[in-house]
Design a protein around this motif. Structure first.
Motif, mmCIF file in Angstrom:
data_model
loop_
_atom_site.group_PDB
_atom_site.id
_atom_site.type_symbol
_atom_site.label_atom_id
_atom_site.label_comp_id
_atom_site.label_asym_id
_atom_site.label_seq_id
_atom_site.Cartn_x
_atom_site.Cartn_y
_atom_site.Cartn_z
ATOM 1 N N UNK A 1 0.829 -1.202 0.000
ATOM 2 C CA UNK A 1 0.000 0.000 0.000
ATOM 3 C C UNK A 1 0.865 1.255 0.000
ATOM 4 N N UNK A 2 1.924 1.250 0.783
ATOM 5 C CA UNK A 2 2.850 2.380 0.805
ATOM 6 C C UNK A 2 3.430 2.615 -0.586
ATOM 7 N N UNK B 1 9.216 6.804 2.116
ATOM 8 C CA UNK B 1 10.113 5.953 1.329
ATOM 9 C C UNK B 1 11.422 6.653 1.017
ATOM 10 N N UNK B 2 11.373 7.943 0.785
ATOM 11 C CA UNK B 2 12.565 8.690 0.403
ATOM 12 C C UNK B 2 13.630 8.731 1.471
ATOM 13 N N UNK C 1 9.271 -2.239 -4.233
ATOM 14 C CA UNK C 1 8.681 -2.957 -3.101
ATOM 15 C C UNK C 1 9.711 -3.143 -1.994
ATOM 16 N N UNK C 2 10.940 -3.424 -2.375
ATOM 17 C CA UNK C 2 12.000 -3.583 -1.377
ATOM 18 C C UNK C 2 12.189 -2.287 -0.581
ATOM 19 N N UNK C 3 12.092 -1.151 -1.258
ATOM 20 C CA UNK C 3 12.207 0.133 -0.587
ATOM 21 C C UNK C 3 11.059 0.368 0.370
ATOM 22 N N UNK C 4 9.853 -0.008 -0.045
ATOM 23 C CA UNK C 4 8.681 0.142 0.822
ATOM 24 C C UNK C 4 8.798 -0.773 2.038
ATOM 25 N N UNK D 1 11.622 0.171 13.852
ATOM 26 C CA UNK D 1 12.888 0.124 14.563
ATOM 27 C C UNK D 1 13.834 -0.984 14.162
ATOM 28 N N UNK D 2 13.583 -1.632 13.028
ATOM 29 C CA UNK D 2 14.451 -2.706 12.564
ATOM 30 C C UNK D 2 15.413 -2.192 11.497
ATOM 31 N N UNK D 3 16.550 -2.834 11.387
ATOM 32 C CA UNK D 3 17.557 -2.426 10.406
ATOM 33 C C UNK D 3 17.130 -2.793 8.988
ATOM 34 N N UNK D 4 16.368 -3.858 8.842
ATOM 35 C CA UNK D 4 15.948 -4.305 7.520
ATOM 36 C C UNK D 4 14.706 -5.149 7.597
ATOM 37 N N UNK D 5 14.142 -5.477 6.447
ATOM 38 C CA UNK D 5 12.899 -6.235 6.364
ATOM 39 C C UNK D 5 13.039 -7.627 6.969
#
Length: 62
Positions: free
Chosen positions: A19-20, A35-36, A44-47, A56-60
């Protein structure tokens, strides 16, 4: 920073990321700002990264 529930639903988080991305591609300023801050492109990876960072996580994958 929002807090994850004790047992977060990964599918819901995936839907939030999609959605983002849709909102950002539609030109929504808030979505583009979210996102910016973490990704130069509208992917999608950026979202997913934006959502992860908001919790608060470093990555997905975390």
């Amino acid at each position: 920073m929002p807090e994850l529930p004790e047992r977060p639903d990964l599918d819901q988080l995936r839907r939030q990321a999609k959605e983002l991305l849709r909102e950002a591609r539609a030109g929504d300023r808030a979505a583009l700002t979210r996102m910016g801050t973490v990704s130069p492109g509208l992917t999608l990876a950026g979202a997913q990264l934006a959502i992860a960072r908001e919790y608060g996580f470093a990555g997905w994958s975390r």
